[in-house]
Scaffold this motif. Sequence first.
Motif, PDB file in Angstrom:
ATOM      1  N   GLU A   1      27.940 101.329  35.090  1.00 21.59           N
ATOM      2  CA  GLU A   1      28.396 101.147  37.012  1.00 21.59           C
ATOM      3  C   GLU A   1      30.184 101.952  36.386  1.00 21.59           C
ATOM      4  OE1 GLU A   1      28.416 101.386  40.841  1.00 21.59           O
ATOM      5  OE2 GLU A   1      27.205 100.535  39.342  1.00 21.59           O
ATOM      6  N   ALA A   2      31.104 101.343  35.953  1.00 22.07           N
ATOM      7  CA  ALA A   2      32.076 101.370  36.123  1.00 22.07           C
ATOM      8  C   ALA A   2      32.728 101.919  33.964  1.00 22.07           C
ATOM      9  CB  ALA A   2      33.227  99.737  35.389  1.00 22.07           C
ATOM     10  N   GLY A   3      31.964 102.194  33.262  1.00 26.04           N
ATOM     11  CA  GLY A   3      32.401 103.074  32.007  1.00 26.04           C
ATOM     12  C   GLY A   3      32.822 104.099  31.627  1.00 26.04           C
ATOM     13  N   THR A   4      33.180 104.381  31.407  1.00 27.91           N
ATOM     14  CA  THR A   4      33.416 105.970  30.751  1.00 27.91           C
ATOM     15  C   THR A   4      32.974 106.601  29.842  1.00 27.91           C
ATOM     16  OG1 THR A   4      35.006 106.271  28.813  1.00 27.91           O
ATOM     17  CG2 THR A   4      35.670 105.704  31.592  1.00 27.91           C
ATOM     18  N   ALA A   5      32.136 107.880  29.652  1.00 28.79           N
ATOM     19  CA  ALA A   5      31.414 108.800  28.960  1.00 28.79           C
ATOM     20  C   ALA A   5      31.072 108.710  28.019  1.00 28.79           C
ATOM     21  CB  ALA A   5      31.542 110.118  29.861  1.00 28.79           C
ATOM     22  N   GLU A   6      33.309 107.777  27.424  1.00 32.96           N
ATOM     23  CA  GLU A   6      33.270 107.958  25.734  1.00 32.96           C
ATOM     24  C   GLU A   6      32.407 106.154  25.613  1.00 32.96           C
ATOM     25  OE1 GLU A   6      35.591 111.252  27.168  1.00 32.96           O
ATOM     26  OE2 GLU A   6      34.874 108.919  28.057  1.00 32.96           O
ATOM     27  N   GLN A   7      33.041 105.027  26.884  1.00 31.72           N
ATOM     28  CA  GLN A   7      32.718 104.211  26.539  1.00 31.72           C
ATOM     29  C   GLN A   7      30.516 104.083  26.413  1.00 31.72           C
ATOM     30  OE1 GLN A   7      34.343 102.536  29.686  1.00 31.72           O
ATOM     31  NE2 GLN A   7      36.349 102.234  28.972  1.00 31.72           N
ATOM     32  N   LYS A   8      30.314 104.644  27.213  1.00 27.38           N
ATOM     33  CA  LYS A   8      28.632 104.509  27.575  1.00 27.38           C
ATOM     34  C   LYS A   8      28.381 104.650  25.918  1.00 27.38           C
ATOM     35  CE  LYS A   8      28.524 105.254  32.366  1.00 27.38           C
ATOM     36  NZ  LYS A   8      27.899 106.567  32.855  1.00 27.38           N
ATOM     37  N   GLU A   9      28.890 106.009  25.924  1.00 30.20           N
ATOM     38  CA  GLU A   9      28.352 106.648  24.012  1.00 30.20           C
ATOM     39  C   GLU A   9      28.880 105.562  22.888  1.00 30.20           C
ATOM     40  OE1 GLU A   9      26.419 108.992  21.175  1.00 30.20           O
ATOM     41  OE2 GLU A   9      26.852 109.576  23.826  1.00 30.20           O
ATOM     42  N   ARG A  10      29.487 105.077  23.112  1.00 33.48           N
ATOM     43  CA  ARG A  10      29.972 103.976  22.349  1.00 33.48           C
ATOM     44  C   ARG A  10      29.970 102.390  21.750  1.00 33.48           C
ATOM     45  NH1 ARG A  10      36.214 102.240  19.898  1.00 33.48           N
ATOM     46  NH2 ARG A  10      35.756 101.465  18.350  1.00 33.48           N
ATOM     47  N   TRP A  11      29.549 102.177  23.524  1.00 34.73           N
ATOM     48  CA  TRP A  11      28.890 100.987  23.072  1.00 34.73           C
ATOM     49  C   TRP A  11      27.881 100.679  24.285  1.00 34.73           C
ATOM     50  CZ3 TRP A  11      31.845  98.656  20.172  1.00 34.73           C
ATOM     51  CH2 TRP A  11      32.879  98.825  20.732  1.00 34.73           C
ATOM     52  N   LEU A  12      27.480 101.382  25.327  1.00 36.56           N
ATOM     53  CA  LEU A  12      26.452 101.070  26.229  1.00 36.56           C
ATOM     54  C   LEU A  12      25.333 101.509  25.330  1.00 36.56           C
ATOM     55  CD1 LEU A  12      24.909 100.523  28.812  1.00 36.56           C
ATOM     56  CD2 LEU A  12      25.273 102.292  29.964  1.00 36.56           C
ATOM     57  N   LYS A  13      25.243 103.031  24.715  1.00 37.10           N
ATOM     58  CA  LYS A  13      24.045 103.486  24.078  1.00 37.10           C
ATOM     59  C   LYS A  13      23.486 102.849  23.203  1.00 37.10           C
ATOM     60  CE  LYS A  13      22.097 107.968  21.660  1.00 37.10           C
ATOM     61  NZ  LYS A  13      22.851 109.131  21.703  1.00 37.10           N
ATOM     62  N   PRO A  14      24.039 101.971  21.948  1.00 36.24           N
ATOM     63  CA  PRO A  14      23.417 101.174  20.967  1.00 36.24           C
ATOM     64  C   PRO A  14      23.564 100.025  21.415  1.00 36.24           C
ATOM     65  CG  PRO A  14      26.439 101.506  20.799  1.00 36.24           C
ATOM     66  CD  PRO A  14      25.378 102.859  22.007  1.00 36.24           C
TER      67      PRO A  14
END
Length: 426
Positions: free
Chosen positions: A106-119
Amino acid sequence: MITELFADQEFQAKLDWMDEFVRTEIFPLEILDLTWPQMLKAIAPLKEQVRAQGLWAAHLGPELGGQGYGQVKLGLMHEILGKSPYAPLVFGNQAPDSGNSEILAEAGTAEQKERWLKPLLAGEMYSAFAMTELDHAGSDPTRMSTVAVKDGDDWIINGRKWFITNASIADFMIVVAVTDAEAPAHSRTSQFIIPADTPGLNILRDIASLDHAENARSPYGSHSEVVFDNVRVPGDALLGGVGDGFAIAQKRLGPGRIHHCMRWMGQATRAFDMMCERATYRWAHGSVLGEKQTVRAWIADSAAEIQAARLMTLHAAWVIDQQGVKAARKDIALIKFFGAKVLHDVIDRAIQIHGSLGYSDDMPLAWMYKLARASRLYDGPDEVHRETVARLILRDYTAPADNTPTEHVPTRREEAIRRFAELLES
């Protein structure tokens, strides 16, 4: 079957598969006392089976690898997963990771999603949510002492967090800290994503508790005391905007409480099954326990309470699906304290009917009872939710004129006499 009111035939088949899978593949893991590495190895092939069924991380949208199920379907799934503490882990929707994935999405940036959300969604990382502090009531998230101060492009975080679930196995934490102590109460805090190996982030200890012994072989499900000593993070560690900490936290709590309550009903149903089975064969004072009036009352009360809590929770889930979390606020608060009481009472009766066997670790009831006690504290204590319910209900009422009760019989009689005067005279 009441589930048919909420699940179509295709989804019911998935629920049936889940129920069998949890019983045959996950229940056995409960009694092996595995270490965390052993647990990860044991559940790896099980997670692949879940993925093959299209049920992995089902709480998220298809764009993130989930199914985009609404809260009603998720509630029905969590009722099954609640029967074992390890089932959510196998299905990729365990707390606090599920809530963290939702707010990252919901609130993460594209970079945050790639680094943290995806794994995190892939089950390759685990996380913690650090908000609670020992010196401040967890039921009041507007008050805390952990602070984040801007230093150039970085933030420096200092403070101490308490009872942070899974902190000792987390690869990263989402930390709530005060960024402006003078701002309005709900705008004082912000959230930061902090890798677990960041200098100054120290896990002091896993706190021994009712549901997690000091000598537990696995830290999964433990609760830690965490110190932040001049922890420096870059500006891109900020999740959302400055001052958004409270608002972001609220996004994970509403649906999370639905999942909690439905898992409790799954756990209560498991205890109920044990209670009923015991009543069929345990002989005492001339008959089996199932022929005793008190035991039959326990069984009837437990069945009614589980059904009531279950339907209340599914109704709250339906309101969220139809109108959003805000519209379901009262319903969510209702199920939080009512569901917790049902869980506790059903397990307590099951222990009582088993006697010393139920109190011993030869049955699952003892650790279920320990877990149940925490339900009255998680996501706000019962007292806070009762207060919320009463406050929201009272908004729909106003004081009567001259403080005369609306149902005051003498006043109503006078009005009725005037209204039907012709009838009475005839």
